[in-house]
Write an enzyme that holds these catalytic residues in place. Structure first.
Site, PDB file in Angstrom:
ATOM      1  CD  GLU A 186      39.486  41.209  41.033  1.00  0.00           C
ATOM      2  OE1 GLU A 186      38.443  40.536  40.850  1.00  0.00           O
ATOM      3  OE2 GLU A 186      39.467  42.376  41.458  1.00  0.00           O
ATOM      4  CB  SER A 205      31.267  38.232  42.027  1.00  0.00           C
ATOM      5  OG  SER A 205      32.161  38.709  41.030  1.00  0.00           O
TER       6      SER A 205
END
Length: 280
Positions: A186, A205
């Site tokens: 992550e 992202s």
């Protein structure tokens, strides 16, 4: 003061998320991914975020991620259908996507990874804050995880994480596996030619995360060091772990996820308890 979720403050947006989520309710992994007829504002959010991220990725994203993005070729000008991206992904790394109505519990999420399935949402963040999302949405799931999963080396690590989570029984062990996942797949950072580059899905992202990650404090990637770290997923991370190379990421995570169990994780956590106790 805690920020209220957009689905609470905007009833129409909340209803839209519920409508899209309802399409996936009760589906099994063998059911086809629902088709969603996206609206103009949803396509615009997708275009805006992807255009901004494409610029940032050239500077801030790790080379394996950039290569995977080029090969997966997720459309930048409109919201793709999840089933189309899934078919392309399966041909590249063996992973496929399954639609999720909402955030998936950790045990269930990781269990899917062990079977080469990634649970992805199909709704998008609120248009008033396109560069920020209170929780994972389709942009996070595809631009972050989906692209990474197109790389067979990353895909292997996702499977190992899923297998490790399926192997353990205790809540503490599962949470620690989740913590390792958070600080690597992550929020992971790797050095390339002396520069820090992001490979973790949360970082790549998010325009905001890419703006902030270089200002974090950094520690060398080490599983035992993670035991002492507290973290909050709702804010920018003040501390990140960096690896010298993707080879090191594979070595460290492969060694841990490939062999960890309840007993070995309990021993790690017990050493932390003894360290904390010795300070008092």
């Amino acid at each position: 003061m805690q920020r209220q979720h957009a689905s609470i403050t905007d009833a129409a947006y909340g209803q839209r998320r519920s409508e899209i989520g309802a399409l996936s309710a009760g589906l099994t992994p063998d059911d086809p991914i629902p088709l969603v007829e996206y609206t103009d504002w949803e396509h615009e959010v997708w275009r805006l975020v992807c255009a901004d991220l494409a610029v940032r990725h050239r500077v801030d994203a790790a080379a394996p991620y950039l290569q995977a993005a080029e090969e997966l070729a997720v459309p930048l000008d409109h919201v793709p259908q999840l089933r189309d991206v899934s078919a392309r992904l399966a041909s590249m790394s063996g992973f496929r996507l399954q639609s999720a109505a909402a955030l998936v519990p950790l045990k269930e999420f990781c269990g899917s990874l062990a079977n080469s399935v990634f649970r992805s949402t199909q709704y998008l963040r609120h248009p008033r804050s396109p560069l920020y999302s209170e929780d994972p949405d389709m942009l996070h799931d595809l631009v972050g995880h989906g692209i990474a999963l197109a790389n067979t080396r990353f895909a292997h690590l996702y499977r190992l994480a899923g297998e490790a989570a399926a192997r353990v029984q205790s809540a503490d062990a599962l949470q620690f596996i989740g913590k390792v996942f958070w600080f690597t797949l992550e929020c992971g950072v790797v050095r390339e030619h002396g520069e820090r580059k992001a490979y973790g899905a949360t970082l790549v992202s998010s325009y905001g995360e890419l703006d902030h990650f270089r200002s974090a404090a950094f520690l060398p990637l080490d599983i035992e060091s993670l035991v002492d770290i507290e973290y909050d997923i709702s804010t920018y991370q003040p501390l990140l772990f960096e690896a010298d190379s993707l080879d090191q990421v594979e070595d460290v995570l492969g060694a841990f996820w490939g062999s960890c169990d309840d007993e070995s994780i309990a021993a790690l956590l017990d050493r932390r308890s003894r360290r904390v106790g010795s300070r008092h």
